[in-house]
Scaffold this motif. Structure first.
Motif, PDB file in Angstrom:
ATOM      1  N   ALA A  72     -13.476  -7.854  52.401  1.00  0.00           N
ATOM      2  CA  ALA A  72     -13.414  -7.591  53.561  1.00  0.00           C
ATOM      3  C   ALA A  72     -13.427  -5.936  53.653  1.00  0.00           C
ATOM      4  O   ALA A  72     -13.965  -5.216  54.563  1.00  0.00           O
ATOM      5  CB  ALA A  72     -12.387  -7.977  54.438  1.00  0.00           C
ATOM      6  N   ASP A  73     -12.788  -5.325  52.757  1.00  0.00           N
ATOM      7  CA  ASP A  73     -12.227  -3.817  52.880  1.00  0.00           C
ATOM      8  C   ASP A  73     -13.176  -2.981  51.963  1.00  0.00           C
ATOM      9  O   ASP A  73     -13.115  -1.797  51.841  1.00  0.00           O
ATOM     10  CB  ASP A  73     -10.878  -3.696  52.678  1.00  0.00           C
ATOM     11  N   VAL A  74     -14.263  -3.669  51.432  1.00  0.00           N
ATOM     12  CA  VAL A  74     -15.271  -2.705  50.555  1.00  0.00           C
ATOM     13  C   VAL A  74     -15.922  -1.771  51.352  1.00  0.00           C
ATOM     14  O   VAL A  74     -16.958  -2.274  52.340  1.00  0.00           O
ATOM     15  CB  VAL A  74     -16.212  -3.757  49.796  1.00  0.00           C
ATOM     16  N   ALA A  75     -16.086  -0.516  51.172  1.00  0.00           N
ATOM     17  CA  ALA A  75     -16.791   0.405  51.998  1.00  0.00           C
ATOM     18  C   ALA A  75     -17.615   1.292  51.145  1.00  0.00           C
ATOM     19  O   ALA A  75     -18.477   1.993  51.869  1.00  0.00           O
ATOM     20  CB  ALA A  75     -15.522   1.426  52.512  1.00  0.00           C
ATOM     21  N   ASP A  76     -17.551   1.145  49.801  1.00  0.00           N
ATOM     22  CA  ASP A  76     -18.762   1.903  49.174  1.00  0.00           C
ATOM     23  C   ASP A  76     -19.515   1.120  47.874  1.00  0.00           C
ATOM     24  O   ASP A  76     -18.517   0.220  47.683  1.00  0.00           O
ATOM     25  CB  ASP A  76     -18.387   3.341  48.774  1.00  0.00           C
ATOM     26  N   ALA A  77     -20.426   1.379  47.378  1.00  0.00           N
ATOM     27  CA  ALA A  77     -21.192   0.627  46.485  1.00  0.00           C
ATOM     28  C   ALA A  77     -20.481   0.627  45.124  1.00  0.00           C
ATOM     29  O   ALA A  77     -20.249  -0.485  44.611  1.00  0.00           O
ATOM     30  CB  ALA A  77     -22.550   1.328  45.996  1.00  0.00           C
ATOM     31  N   ALA A  79     -16.848   0.424  45.004  1.00  0.00           N
ATOM     32  CA  ALA A  79     -15.897  -0.428  45.161  1.00  0.00           C
ATOM     33  C   ALA A  79     -16.301  -1.899  45.106  1.00  0.00           C
ATOM     34  O   ALA A  79     -15.896  -2.659  44.664  1.00  0.00           O
ATOM     35  CB  ALA A  79     -15.223  -0.101  46.418  1.00  0.00           C
ATOM     36  N   LEU A  80     -17.874  -2.210  45.396  1.00  0.00           N
ATOM     37  CA  LEU A  80     -18.225  -3.433  45.410  1.00  0.00           C
ATOM     38  C   LEU A  80     -18.546  -3.956  44.070  1.00  0.00           C
ATOM     39  O   LEU A  80     -18.274  -5.014  43.777  1.00  0.00           O
ATOM     40  CB  LEU A  80     -19.490  -3.527  46.433  1.00  0.00           C
ATOM     41  N   ARG A  81     -19.137  -2.913  43.405  1.00  0.00           N
ATOM     42  CA  ARG A  81     -19.525  -3.270  42.118  1.00  0.00           C
ATOM     43  C   ARG A  81     -18.125  -3.630  41.345  1.00  0.00           C
ATOM     44  O   ARG A  81     -18.231  -4.589  40.565  1.00  0.00           O
ATOM     45  CB  ARG A  81     -20.075  -2.118  41.384  1.00  0.00           C
ATOM     46  N   GLU A  82     -17.015  -2.993  41.366  1.00  0.00           N
ATOM     47  CA  GLU A  82     -15.774  -3.141  40.811  1.00  0.00           C
ATOM     48  C   GLU A  82     -15.279  -4.431  41.166  1.00  0.00           C
ATOM     49  O   GLU A  82     -14.664  -5.265  40.470  1.00  0.00           O
ATOM     50  CB  GLU A  82     -14.746  -2.016  40.797  1.00  0.00           C
ATOM     51  N   ARG A  83     -15.353  -4.752  42.643  1.00  0.00           N
ATOM     52  CA  ARG A  83     -14.934  -6.110  42.972  1.00  0.00           C
ATOM     53  C   ARG A  83     -15.593  -7.018  42.526  1.00  0.00           C
ATOM     54  O   ARG A  83     -14.887  -8.346  42.196  1.00  0.00           O
ATOM     55  CB  ARG A  83     -14.853  -6.260  44.601  1.00  0.00           C
ATOM     56  N   LEU A  84     -16.902  -6.971  42.410  1.00  0.00           N
ATOM     57  CA  LEU A  84     -17.774  -8.115  41.844  1.00  0.00           C
ATOM     58  C   LEU A  84     -17.309  -8.162  40.535  1.00  0.00           C
ATOM     59  O   LEU A  84     -17.183  -9.401  40.004  1.00  0.00           O
ATOM     60  CB  LEU A  84     -19.202  -7.848  42.035  1.00  0.00           C
ATOM     61  N   ALA A  85     -16.986  -7.121  39.622  1.00  0.00           N
ATOM     62  CA  ALA A  85     -16.977  -7.371  38.209  1.00  0.00           C
ATOM     63  C   ALA A  85     -15.600  -7.968  37.896  1.00  0.00           C
ATOM     64  O   ALA A  85     -15.222  -8.868  37.243  1.00  0.00           O
ATOM     65  CB  ALA A  85     -16.991  -6.037  37.533  1.00  0.00           C
ATOM     66  N   ASP A  86     -14.524  -7.628  38.838  1.00  0.00           N
ATOM     67  CA  ASP A  86     -13.114  -8.337  39.063  1.00  0.00           C
ATOM     68  C   ASP A  86     -13.293  -9.773  39.203  1.00  0.00           C
ATOM     69  O   ASP A  86     -12.673 -10.373  38.212  1.00  0.00           O
ATOM     70  CB  ASP A  86     -12.280  -7.413  39.519  1.00  0.00           C
ATOM     71  N   ARG A 137     -24.403  -5.041  54.043  1.00  0.00           N
ATOM     72  CA  ARG A 137     -24.872  -4.239  55.107  1.00  0.00           C
ATOM     73  C   ARG A 137     -24.003  -3.073  55.540  1.00  0.00           C
ATOM     74  O   ARG A 137     -24.627  -2.122  55.945  1.00  0.00           O
ATOM     75  CB  ARG A 137     -24.693  -5.264  56.488  1.00  0.00           C
ATOM     76  N   ARG A 138     -22.786  -3.303  55.239  1.00  0.00           N
ATOM     77  CA  ARG A 138     -22.011  -2.001  55.299  1.00  0.00           C
ATOM     78  C   ARG A 138     -22.360  -0.776  54.494  1.00  0.00           C
ATOM     79  O   ARG A 138     -22.094   0.423  54.890  1.00  0.00           O
ATOM     80  CB  ARG A 138     -20.341  -2.270  55.064  1.00  0.00           C
ATOM     81  N   LEU A 139     -23.170  -1.161  53.514  1.00  0.00           N
ATOM     82  CA  LEU A 139     -23.693  -0.086  52.604  1.00  0.00           C
ATOM     83  C   LEU A 139     -25.030   0.279  52.907  1.00  0.00           C
ATOM     84  O   LEU A 139     -25.670   1.081  51.951  1.00  0.00           O
ATOM     85  CB  LEU A 139     -23.315  -0.518  51.178  1.00  0.00           C
ATOM     86  N   ASP A 140     -25.483  -0.270  53.685  1.00  0.00           N
ATOM     87  CA  ASP A 140     -27.028  -0.045  54.348  1.00  0.00           C
ATOM     88  C   ASP A 140     -27.885  -0.232  53.147  1.00  0.00           C
ATOM     89  O   ASP A 140     -28.844   0.619  52.982  1.00  0.00           O
ATOM     90  CB  ASP A 140     -26.988   1.430  54.943  1.00  0.00           C
ATOM     91  N   ILE A 141     -27.763  -1.465  52.468  1.00  0.00           N
ATOM     92  CA  ILE A 141     -28.571  -1.900  51.711  1.00  0.00           C
ATOM     93  C   ILE A 141     -29.726  -2.612  51.976  1.00  0.00           C
ATOM     94  O   ILE A 141     -29.502  -3.337  52.874  1.00  0.00           O
ATOM     95  CB  ILE A 141     -28.014  -2.685  50.342  1.00  0.00           C
ATOM     96  N   ASP A 142     -31.178  -2.705  51.805  1.00  0.00           N
ATOM     97  CA  ASP A 142     -32.337  -3.267  52.279  1.00  0.00           C
ATOM     98  C   ASP A 142     -32.155  -4.654  51.804  1.00  0.00           C
ATOM     99  O   ASP A 142     -31.605  -4.933  50.725  1.00  0.00           O
ATOM    100  CB  ASP A 142     -33.576  -2.657  51.743  1.00  0.00           C
TER     101      ASP A 142
END
Length: 184
Positions: A72-77, A79-86, A137-142
């Motif tokens: 929910a609180d992921v604001a940048d790429a 952070a998302l990469r790290e959260r997924l790896a974790d 979507r929050r990261l504006d990825i296609d």
């Protein structure tokens, strides 16, 4: 008059069911051996859960991580990469492996026509994809839904590979590569 359910006993049974399935598998699951292992009777399991399939679905539901809160609180790429790896690391090690082993078995069983697990499996996948889609979507990825599907399906395969082969070095590298190449 029916006896009221013992909710503490029910919760303990659910946790024990997940461990049992992780150790013994889902394919040949029978209520009598399960009940004997849990120190109860098959009749009591039916009393608490109605069917074997409902028992399993409820047990899995208790083990399901709060995916929405996790991302929910992921604001940048980064952070998302790290959260997924974790998330991947936790799923492939320690206590996380018990519920993941069971979930992977249920996902496999859900592929059978008229599977009693299809609804649960569909919901689990849909929740993860919707949550990742929102974060992307929050990261504006296609094409966020396709990217979320790639991540969920790819990481699930890598986690399954590790649980089967035990090759942590190779699967950790593969998970990291998938995450890094997908989320830039």
């Amino acid at each position: 008059m029916a006896r009221p359910l013992d909710h503490a006993k029910r919760a303990a049974l659910l946790a024990d069911v997940v461990r049992y399935i992780a150790d013994h598998g889902l394919a040949d699951l029978s209520l009598r051996p399960l009940a004997a292992e849990l120190g109860t009777s098959s009749r009591m399991l039916i009393y608490y859960f109605t069917t074997k399939e409902e028992l399993l679905v409820q047990a899995l539901t208790t083990q399901r991580p709060d995916i929405q809160a996790m991302f929910a609180d992921v604001a940048d790429a980064a952070a998302l990469r790290e959260r997924l790896a974790d998330f991947c690391s936790a799923s492939m090690a320690g206590e996380g492996t018990t519920s993941v082993r069971v979930l992977l078995q249920v996902l496999g069983a859900a592929c059978a026509p008229h599977s009693p697990y299809a609804e649960y499996a569909n919901s689990a996948i849909a929740t993860f994809i919707a949550t990742l889609t929102a974060a992307l979507r929050r990261l504006d990825i296609d094409d966020t839904e396709a990217v979320a599907t790639l991540l969920v399906s790819g990481l699930r395969g890598i986690i399954q590979d590790r649980l089967i082969t035990g090759d942590s070095a190779r699967t950790d590298r593969a998970a990291r590569l998938l995450i890094d190449q997908t989320i830039r």
